[in-house]
Design a protein around this motif. Structure first.
Motif: not given
Length: 408
Positions: A18, A21-22, A64, A67-68
């Motif tokens: 994650f 992606r952030e 999620r 989504e990512q």
């Protein structure tokens, strides 16, 4: 398009995916986990004192990952790494290429020496499946024996007592929590366990373990035989280094990485419980930390450095343990301390500050009910990071706020 692969779908691996992606990475991200369920947090497995079977506390909801655009592959084992071809081999024989690879393979609970794995009556705790298997035995009328007076063993002892089971803890060293916890705090925890009815045996050597149809018999060196309905083995964990070692990566109490989480092989990183790393804060001492916060911090750092940021490890080690209504928190590393100063906070709560011979604060250890020590441990953590040499008298005086020492 670049392809980043993460092997190990635990707390560290999932958060690294994650974090990529952030931080704006728009290439392919593949996250591979050997367990059949989505990434979850491990601390609740030993700390849940409720009467319900433990449900996983997932790192993120399943949707999620979609989504990512994170390709989450569960129930999948990696059998080999080819650093030259920059590819990994999966258990089904397929090869998967990578541009950068993160090993977040975690650790495995140590089994009972001389025993062939676990059984229905001899168990360890590392996975959610382990916790579910243990749940049925933790109820009134059952006797649970625990080998190991470390954090896992004591947290499980507290959980078992809170569910009404009888508990015996067997520790080979002279006291519980011998590694990393001051004697005063270990004594406070021992007293609380005994107050709750736990039979804590320290300095005991186990001569034999015999599994029978309806019980386990633990034989001590003094000739005593302890029967139990279930034996929990809580004697630590070993880093999962097999893949790295076979691929030629340097091993040193785990996968050896530098301050940027880089292994000895280009474009391969490691993070979390599986690796050891140098801490500049402590003169470059190489350590391996098995902690929830370290997994989170290194996940973010790994993502940053896979993207070329070149960030270095700077966090102060931090650990906590919940047992009954007591919370223990430790910031820093006390090894090398020559002076230990106690600050009483009332209602039985206290903090020990550990200073080296120059007066520098190396670590702080605290225990109390609920969040009694949380704020002061956080301030101590900041003092440690600042290489502070606080006045010993001010550390002891509960009327002097630690915040004022930080400002100074």
């Amino acid at each position: 398009m670049a392809h980043f692969v993460i092997v190990g779908a635990g707390e560290c691996g999932a958060r690294a995916a994650f974090a990529l992606r952030e931080k704006g990475f728009d290439g392919d991200v593949t996250l591979i986990g050997a367990e059949a369920i989505a990434p979850y947090e491990r601390p609740p497995l030993s700390k849940d004192g409720s009467g319900q079977a433990p449900d996983p506390k997932f790192v993120a909801a399943s949707e999620r990952y979609q989504e990512q655009s994170i390709d989450l592959r569960l129930d999948t084992t990696v059998t080999a790494i080819d650093p030259v071809a920059k590819a990994i081999r999966l258990s089904d024989g397929h090869m998967l290429g990578y541009d950068k690879l993160l090993l977040a393979t975690g650790a495995t609970a140590r089994g009972l020496p001389g025993a062939d794995g676990t059984s229905d009556r001899i168990r360890v705790l590392r996975t959610h499946a382990d916790a579910v298997a243990l749940h049925a035995a933790l109820h009134p009328g059952r006797h649970i024996a625990i080998i190991g007076g470390g954090f896992i063993g004591l947290e499980l002892a507290a959980t078992a007592r809170m569910r009404g089971a009888d508990v015996t803890v067997i520790e080979g060293l002279p006291r519980v929590l011998k590694r990393g916890v001051p004697e005063e705090i270990a004594q406070a925890i021992t007293e609380r366990h005994r107050l709750e009815g736990v039979d804590v045996r320290c300095g005991e050597t186990i001569r034999s373990v015999r599994e029978e149809t309806d019980k386990v018999i633990i034989g001590l060196a003094n000739g005593e035989m302890i029967p139990a309905d279930l034996l929990l083995v809580g004697i630590g964990a070993s880093p999962n280094i097999g893949l790295a070692e076979a691929a030629g990566l340097t091993i040193d109490n785990g996968i050896a990485i530098n301050e940027r989480l880089e292994t000895s092989v280009s474009d391969i990183y490691a993070a979390g419980d599986c690796c050891s790393f140098p801490l500049a804060l402590y003169g470059g001492r190489r350590v391996r930390l098995e902690s929830w916060r370290n997994a989170q911090e290194q996940a973010n750092l790994a993502a940053a450095n896979m993207l070329g940021e070149g960030a270095e490890i700077s966090a102060v080690p931090w650990f906590w343990s919940d047992q009954y209504d007591l919370t223990l928190q430790i910031a820093g590393l006390a090894e090398g301390a020559t002076t230990h100063i106690r600050r009483d906070l009332g209602d039985g709560a206290f903090i020990l500050f550990h200073l080296d011979e120059s007066g520098r604060l190396l670590a702080a250890s605290g225990i109390g009910r609920g969040n009694a020590v949380a704020r002061d441990i956080r301030l101590a953590e900041m003092l440690i990071a600042a290489h502070a040499h606080p006045d010993p008298g001010a550390l002891e005086a509960s009327g002097i706020k630690l915040k004022s020492l930080l400002a100074a």
